[in-house]
Design a protein around this motif. Structure first.
Motif: not given
Length: 84
Positions: A3-14, A39-53
């Protein structure tokens, strides 16, 4: 399957993110990421740029993204050291 969990846009976890995908922040993603570790391989893959909004034909990279990513990486590293 990893899995590659990440936050979206410029938001951090907190960071406050009222209403973004129905969340008040993204701490649940961080917590889930640590529950999956082992349980499985975890790769933290945060967004570093954003296109959509943002009305722009090229990805937007703001210093705010870098700040959020570094803050999250430090928190993940600290927690990983605590839990092993």
């Amino acid at each position: 399957l990893g899995v590659a969990p990440h936050t979206v846009q410029f938001y951090g976890f907190d960071d406050p993110a009222p209403g973004v995908y129905g969340n008040s922040n993204f701490s649940a993603i961080r917590d889930w990421m640590f529950k999956q570790a082992g349980k499985r391989e975890v790769l933290y893959y945060p967004e570093t740029e954003y296109w959509v909004n943002f009305d722009s034909p090229v990805p937007l990279f703001l210093p705010l993204y870098a700040k959020s990513r570094f803050t999250d990486l430090r928190k993940v590293s600290r927690r990983q050291s605590e839990v092993g």
